[in-house]
Design an enzyme around this catalytic site. Sequence first.
Site, PDB file in Angstrom:
ATOM      1  CB  VAL A  67      -0.953  -0.002   1.210  1.00  0.00           C
ATOM      2  CG1 VAL A  67      -1.713   1.322   1.302  1.00  0.00           C
ATOM      3  CG2 VAL A  67      -1.934  -1.160   1.116  1.00  0.00           C
TER       4      VAL A  67
ATOM      5  CG  ASN B  34      -9.735  -9.508   0.160  1.00  0.00           C
ATOM      6  OD1 ASN B  34      -9.170  -9.968   1.145  1.00  0.00           O
ATOM      7  ND2 ASN B  34     -11.047  -9.621  -0.019  1.00  0.00           N
TER       8      ASN B  34
ATOM      9  CE1 TYR C  94      -3.381  -6.137   9.770  1.00  0.00           C
ATOM     10  CE2 TYR C  94      -5.504  -6.597   8.756  1.00  0.00           C
ATOM     11  CZ  TYR C  94      -4.316  -5.901   8.777  1.00  0.00           C
ATOM     12  OH  TYR C  94      -4.055  -4.965   7.810  1.00  0.00           O
TER      13      TYR C  94
ATOM     14  CB  SER D 252      -8.220  -4.564   6.922  1.00  0.00           C
ATOM     15  OG  SER D 252      -8.596  -5.829   6.416  1.00  0.00           O
ATOM     16  CB  SER D 253     -12.832  -5.523   4.043  1.00  0.00           C
ATOM     17  OG  SER D 253     -11.995  -6.589   3.624  1.00  0.00           O
ATOM     18  CB  CYS D 254     -10.421  -8.532   8.193  1.00  0.00           C
ATOM     19  SG  CYS D 254      -9.171  -7.620   9.115  1.00  0.00           S
TER      20      CYS D 254
ATOM     21  CG  HIS E  82      -3.354 -11.138   1.905  1.00  0.00           C
ATOM     22  ND1 HIS E  82      -2.399 -10.179   2.136  1.00  0.00           N
ATOM     23  CD2 HIS E  82      -4.149 -11.157   3.008  1.00  0.00           C
ATOM     24  CE1 HIS E  82      -2.616  -9.632   3.332  1.00  0.00           C
ATOM     25  NE2 HIS E  82      -3.654 -10.206   3.879  1.00  0.00           N
TER      26      HIS E  82
ATOM     27  CE  LYS F 121      -4.434  -2.443   9.710  1.00  0.00           C
ATOM     28  NZ  LYS F 121      -3.653  -1.248   9.357  1.00  0.00           N
TER      29      LYS F 121
END
Length: 310
Positions: A12, A162, A133, A104-106, A176, A137
């Site tokens: 990123v 992702n 994680y 993050s989308s998680c 990933h 976040k």
Amino acid sequence: MKIYIAGHRGLVGSAIVRRLQALGADNLLLPGREALDLTSQEQVERFFERERPEQVYLAAAKVGGIHANDTRPAEFIRDNLVIETNVIHAAWRHGVKKLCFLGSSCIYPKFAPQPMREDVLLTGALEPTNEWYAIAKIAGIKLCQAYRKQYGFDAISLMPTNLYGPGDNFDLTSSHVLPALIRRFHEAKQRGDATMTIWGTGTPKREFLHVDDLAEAAVFLMDGYSSDAIVNVGVGEDLSILELAQLVARVVGFEGAIDTDPSKPDGTPRKLLDVSRIHGLGWRARIGLEEGVRSTYAWYLQHADERRGA
């Protein structure tokens, strides 16, 4: 303007550097890990006191796929909490005008309604294989919101789906799913394998965003968005892991069969972001998945030796 990109060597951070440089930014602060350890509060404080950046992109994080998250939970929660706390606090203390936190989308519940709106945060249980994680976040988001509420600090939080692209991690124990598939199909093709087996049932669905699109979105929002409301960044479309594997096999040129291994974990059944908020702000992703996979595979071929095990 002095701009500090934390994690500028990562997937990123390097994309954000490319985007800013393309726009003419010529005063980027890019200290490496050997010069600035973000887990050291003392080093971070000294850096911000000395350099006085005006903007900060917080893209530094310990990241990895299902296997890495599931086997190294202490590292994933500890290192990410420390990095976020050190950087956000020092940025506020030393007069940074704006900070962009990359989440993050998680962070969203495992069984969140699809597509996932920003307001489903903290409404259900997380996916167990990456909850460490995710919790870190979520804490970063809350730090940004708290510093805005108490101190008026202009910190925004972006939740990308992702990611993939040039500079990705292709190590099979920590990568990933998409870079792992690129490497595994490439190596299976080289060996002449008749089959290639993917983890899980192949039925979970995932959304994939090219990292250069994320970088464009991050700079766009830093220029024109200021709120404690988090913003999803994605494409608004997903596909199954098996469909992804078939796409990667086609791009790589692997002509064998693809098997699944249901004994391996699937992770969250589906992770599709609702991107209506960022669309309403005037931004949309531009890079199609097949186009992005082809360019990422080309990059991997050019850098395979140095990235293998990175």
